[in-house]
Design an enzyme around this catalytic site. Structure first.
Site, short mmCIF file in Angstrom:
data_model
loop_
_atom_site.label_atom_id
_atom_site.label_comp_id
_atom_site.label_asym_id
_atom_site.label_seq_id
_atom_site.Cartn_x
_atom_site.Cartn_y
_atom_site.Cartn_z
N GLU A 151 0.94 -1.35 0.12
CA GLU A 151 0.05 -0.06 -0.09
C GLU A 151 0.96 1.13 -0.05
O GLU A 151 0.80 2.02 0.92
CB GLU A 151 -0.95 0.07 1.28
CG GLU A 151 -1.88 -1.25 1.16
CD GLU A 151 -3.03 -1.14 2.29
OE1 GLU A 151 -4.11 -1.60 2.10
OE2 GLU A 151 -2.65 -0.78 3.26
N GLU A 315 -6.69 -7.60 -1.63
CA GLU A 315 -7.08 -7.79 -0.19
C GLU A 315 -8.60 -7.46 -0.45
O GLU A 315 -9.10 -6.22 -0.80
CB GLU A 315 -6.49 -6.54 0.67
CG GLU A 315 -5.23 -6.84 1.02
CD GLU A 315 -4.74 -6.11 2.14
OE1 GLU A 315 -5.27 -5.29 2.83
OE2 GLU A 315 -3.25 -5.88 2.33
N GLU A 365 -4.25 -4.84 14.70
CA GLU A 365 -5.68 -5.11 13.50
C GLU A 365 -6.23 -6.47 14.17
O GLU A 365 -6.73 -7.43 13.34
CB GLU A 365 -4.76 -5.61 12.39
CG GLU A 365 -4.39 -4.12 11.51
CD GLU A 365 -4.05 -4.60 9.91
OE1 GLU A 365 -4.05 -3.64 9.25
OE2 GLU A 365 -3.77 -5.67 9.78
#
Length: 681
Positions: A151, A315, A365
């Protein structure tokens, strides 16, 4: 031949983190994945320490062991470079690799993407880890491709370290050659900002009201993009030396201050996107009245398609999402994982990988759920994934099909970055981009984003019957030439207010507006104004149809024999002044609209220009459904996606084959809550 995105079939994957789990779980996990139809896993994007636990010490045993098992089980692997999370030994020894905020305060270890691209030390250490990883693992038979970093420009797309200032100066010296050239480009005579030497130039720093020179900011965003692209290119060139010929290189996600088209051409085989439509239901930012909700991710998928016509999803949403520090969202309802997967495929994805297989039990996360919950037992979501795999097998004839659209929305990075730092530009552009997308969705009108640069050939534009270029504040001669040829050869171009009033440095031009677009649009703009708060909705009358001219109004006058006034303002003090001009130019037409495009206004344009609801003779759909069309070998595939939580009826007006059931259908068909049907000609 590539294992994925090969035009022959759809492939399903998932993200897996062997470093998070005891090795006793690996074999069972891989077997269960394969049983569910998952045949590709992505690994290692945050695992620098597993390869280089301390500087200059490289250990390969961990991933050697895992890759051996993956090969034995027949699981294919996408291997990642781990440069998104430098290890603590690195940041403690070399704090100059850290990014900083605008006050110069360093971002410390403990999160991710805490580095800057321009630190020579970090570049060297990244070259080392990529070289060691690629040279060791590049020939492994289980590996089918590589992901660079993770990312790029996510979390932070602004960089204020000392290394960035030094690199920014070099970037500017290459561009302007002399300090006088920079002063001229940036208009530094204003507010006594003139520089005497390069050492006085910095990345943007904190100022009163944080009001930086806008021309400085525009070049800074270009610099950030250039830095990120160089970082990705460095890694790609190393990987190419060692990977197998058939292996691919990609990176994932689309983020700010980055020319993704240029990055793709320079460094990647295709783009992959990270699709999280569940963000539409985030509890801290939920907008119940928004009719688009998770359909907004179709806009992001269209952006991905503008980079790679056929792409992958690295994803894909599979569970509830959220960090311990931000974001809270519910678990996808029954059918929504399928809906969002088919949303991705409808827009051009031939590979879909779910984030993630197991939900992590530790860290920031641990609330970002995957297919399996903490216990790892079978669940509803896994059953839905299995069913998706079955559907993918039954629709493999669509693989490689191109998305079909006759309407395009033009964009370019100069105007995107200008809108980021110019509130006038940002406000009109935000209104029109949101409204145009919603209008196209609700009228079931497939569209593409089309990115312009000075190399764009008009031939790339000719497949579109209508192009919208809503608020191109910055125009160049090369881009205008492509647009002029497109129109002269029969195209229709629609431009909105605030067009053509800046040059490439972001300075306002002294030409009559709309500047370089004046001849093509047959328009003169003697005056303009924001819509005043007490004006309410400023309306224009277009052949008896009232349309809103939102946010900002250019007061127009026709210029030239072929220019025709189509609509006049019907309210405010300038009622009666032209609001819309059509100029016949060669075989085509250019339209200049004096406002931003409200939702209903965008719908009227689509209708009056004859491009709205192009498949009305084939399908009749309720607004809650999206229509996407992919074409291959002369055959069309119509994806109908129901985003509503209840059943809806659609009318199939021509006999079509429903792909999942294999039945010929004509007449009424029912879609259940969140259901998707694909109809083939």
């Amino acid at each position: 031949m590539r294992e994925i995105i090969n035009g022959e079939r759809f492939v399903m994957g998932t993200c897996y983190y062997p470093e998070h789990w005891d090795s006793s779980l690996w074999e069972d996990d891989l077997e269960r994945m394969l049983q569910a139809g998952i045949e590709v896993i992505r690994i290692a994007e945050f695992a620098w320490n597993k390869i280089e636990p301390e500087e200059g010490v490289y250990t390969y045993e961990f991933f050697d062991s895992f890759l051996e098992l993956a090969q034995k089980k027949g699981m294919k692997v996408i291997f990642c470079t781990p440069t998104a999370t430098p290890p603590v030994w690195l940041t403690e020894k070399y704090p100059e690799v850290l990014n900083a905020d605008q006050d110069g305060l360093l971002y410390r270890h403990g999160a991710r993407r805490h580095y800057n691209y321009n630190s020579p030390v970090y570049q060297k250490l990244c070259r080392n880890i990529v070289e060691k990883s690629a040279s060791h693992y590049g020939g492994h038979p289980a590996i089918i491709g590589w992901q660079i970093d993770n990312e790029v420009n996510c979390e932070l797309d602004e960089f204020y370290s000392e290394s960035d200032t030094l690199a920014f100066r070099h970037f500017l010296q290459e561009k302007y050659k002399t300090i006088d050239g920079l002063n001229q480009a940036w208009g530094t005579i204003f507010w006594n900002q003139t520089y005497n030497c390069w050492e006085q130039v910095y990345v943007p720093r904190k100022t009163v009201h944080n009001t930086n020179n806008p021309h400085h900011l525009l070049d800074y965003y270009r610099f950030v993009s250039d830095s990120a692209r160089r970082f990705v290119r460095m890694q790609s060139e190393i990987i190419r030396k060692y990977c197998k010929k058939e292996d691919f290189i990609t990176t994932n996600g689309i983020f700010g201050n980055l020319d993704n088209q240029a990055m793709q051409k320079e460094s990647l085989d295709f783009m992959t996107y990270d699709s999280y439509p569940n963000f539409a239901y985030c509890l801290d930012d939920y907008q119940a009245e928004d009719p688009i909700k998770d359909r907004k991710w179709s806009r992001n998928l269209a952006e991905t398609r503008a980079i790679s016509p056929i792409f992958g999803i690295m994803e894909q949403q599979s569970g509830a999402n959220g960090w311990t520090t931000r974001m809270e969202a519910p678990t996808p309802r029954p059918g929504q994982i399928t809906l969002w997967t088919m949303q991705s495929i409808a827009h051009g994805a031939d590979f879909v990988s779910y984030f993630r297989w197991r939900t992590c039990t530790v860290g920031t996360e641990m609330y970002w759920h995957g297919i399996l919950d903490y216990s790892g037992r079978d669940n509803r979501r896994l059953r839905e994934i299995r069913e998706i795999a079955r559907k993918m097998e039954g629709m493999k004839e669509i693989a490689g099909a191109r998305y079909a659209a006759k309407v395009g929305i033009l964009k370019d990075y100069d105007n995107i970055w200008d809108a980021r730092q110019d509130k006038w530009h940002e406000r009109v552009d935000k209104c029109s981009q949101k409204s145009l997308f919603a209008a196209l969705q609700m009228t079931h009108t497939p569209f593409d984003y089309v990115y312009l640069d000075d190399e764009t050939d008009w031939e790339e534009l000719r497949k579109y019957e209508v192009l919208f270029y809503p608020h191109a504040s910055i125009l160049t001669d090369a881009r205008m030439k492509a647009l002029e040829t497109y129109v002269s050869e029969g195209g229709k171009l629609v431009m909105g207010c605030r067009t053509g009033y800046k040059d490439l440095c972001g300075r306002c031009v002294m030409d009559k507006l709309p500047g370089k677009a004046a001849e093509l649009t047959g328009t003169d703009i003697p005056e303009y104004s924001f819509v005043a708060p007490d004006d309410g909705r400023v309306l224009a009358d277009w052949d008896g149809t009232k349309v809103e001219a939102a946010v900002f109004n250019d007061l127009l006058e026709p210029a030239g024999e072929q220019a025709e006034v189509l609509a006049r303002y019907a309210s405010s003090y300038y009622a009666g002044t032209p609001a819309l001009i059509r100029n016949r130019y060669g075989k085509g037409e250019a339209y200049y609209f004096g406002g931003a495009f409200a939702l209903d206004t965008a719908k009227v344009f689509l209708d009056k220009l004859g491009v709205g609801t192009p498949w009305r003779e084939t399908l009749k759909l309720p607004e809650c459904c999206e229509l996407a069309v992919r074409e291959k070998d002369g055959r069309r595939y119509f994806f109908v996606l129901n985003y509503a939580p209840e059943s809806v009826k659609v009318e199939v007006k021509k006999e079509l084959r429903e792909l999942f059931a294999g039945e010929l259908i004509k007449g009424e068909a029912e879609l259940g809550a969140y259901e998707v049907k694909i109809f083939a000609e």
